[in-house]
Design a protein around this motif. Sequence first.
Motif, mmCIF file in Angstrom:
data_model
loop_
_atom_site.group_PDB
_atom_site.id
_atom_site.type_symbol
_atom_site.label_atom_id
_atom_site.label_comp_id
_atom_site.label_asym_id
_atom_site.label_seq_id
_atom_site.Cartn_x
_atom_site.Cartn_y
_atom_site.Cartn_z
ATOM 1 N N THR A 13 0.820 -1.219 0.000
ATOM 2 C CA THR A 13 0.000 0.000 0.000
ATOM 3 C C THR A 13 0.852 1.268 0.000
ATOM 4 O O THR A 13 0.326 2.348 -0.252
ATOM 5 C CB THR A 13 -0.965 0.034 1.200
ATOM 6 O OG1 THR A 13 -0.209 -0.060 2.415
ATOM 7 C CG2 THR A 13 -1.959 -1.121 1.119
ATOM 8 N N ALA A 14 2.140 1.141 0.275
ATOM 9 C CA ALA A 14 3.059 2.275 0.165
ATOM 10 C C ALA A 14 4.449 1.728 -0.085
ATOM 11 O O ALA A 14 4.820 0.670 0.428
ATOM 12 C CB ALA A 14 3.045 3.134 1.428
ATOM 13 N N SER A 15 5.226 2.443 -0.890
ATOM 14 C CA SER A 15 6.566 2.001 -1.265
ATOM 15 C C SER A 15 7.394 3.227 -1.593
ATOM 16 O O SER A 15 7.045 3.984 -2.499
ATOM 17 C CB SER A 15 6.473 1.071 -2.488
ATOM 18 O OG SER A 15 7.740 0.652 -2.916
ATOM 19 N N GLU A 16 8.475 3.435 -0.838
ATOM 20 C CA GLU A 16 9.306 4.609 -1.120
ATOM 21 C C GLU A 16 10.756 4.372 -0.732
ATOM 22 O O GLU A 16 11.069 3.629 0.192
ATOM 23 C CB GLU A 16 8.771 5.843 -0.407
ATOM 24 C CG GLU A 16 8.713 5.758 1.088
ATOM 25 C CD GLU A 16 8.092 7.000 1.708
ATOM 26 O OE1 GLU A 16 8.560 7.389 2.789
ATOM 27 O OE2 GLU A 16 7.159 7.564 1.125
ATOM 28 N N THR A 17 11.641 5.017 -1.488
ATOM 29 C CA THR A 17 13.070 4.941 -1.225
ATOM 30 C C THR A 17 13.368 5.638 0.097
ATOM 31 O O THR A 17 12.796 6.680 0.405
ATOM 32 C CB THR A 17 13.853 5.608 -2.364
ATOM 33 O OG1 THR A 17 13.529 4.920 -3.582
ATOM 34 C CG2 THR A 17 15.352 5.560 -2.125
ATOM 35 N N ALA A 18 14.253 5.029 0.868
ATOM 36 C CA ALA A 18 14.672 5.601 2.153
ATOM 37 C C ALA A 18 16.185 5.489 2.249
ATOM 38 O O ALA A 18 16.716 4.462 2.673
ATOM 39 C CB ALA A 18 13.998 4.877 3.309
ATOM 40 N N GLY A 19 16.904 6.501 1.786
ATOM 41 C CA GLY A 19 18.365 6.421 1.727
ATOM 42 C C GLY A 19 18.773 5.358 0.726
ATOM 43 O O GLY A 19 18.261 5.304 -0.386
#
Length: 195
Positions: A13-19
């Motif tokens: 439901t959510a996917s994002e780059t983190a570093g």
Amino acid sequence: MYTGVVPGTGRVTASETAGAGHELRIETNGHVDPQPGDSVSVDGVCLTATAVGPGWFEAYCSDETVDRTLLAERPVGAPVNLEPPLTLSDGLDGHLVRGCVETTTELLAAASTGEGWRYEFAIPDGFAGLLVEKGGVAVDGVSLTVAALAADRFAVAVIPETRERTTLSEREPGDRVHLEADPVAKYVARQESVA
């Protein structure tokens, strides 16, 4: 540690780059109910729940996980196989699956065989020595038995129950999946390489 007997699927439901890593939020559809710090197998990848809420959890994928798996590429809305960790009181219905994905591969063919299904996957470089006919392999975390083995591909037989409970029902030729070899095969291969 898991068995590869997947109780069902959730959704990204959510996917994002983190570093250098990646963060995911997964809707569980009631198939897992982790607390912060608990392990969950997501498409065969052992992840740690970093935050939880009603019907969802979040997990951080390290750069190693991003490099070796497809999780950072799964789009929002994508189904994922979910499995809670094995406890000492659980039965071992599949085979021991560690949640440490070695590599990814391509689904080459999927065909109905009457009641069941036959799936064929390409054998990635360096993985052939970890497969044996009638041995175990985890595909996106699903414990399967190698039904046939050739130089460049292997096949598994999938029963309707497994197909319907997992993302195998949505996979089509050309799709990429995670592979984890049977842990015993890895230790045998290692011993042979240093002998």
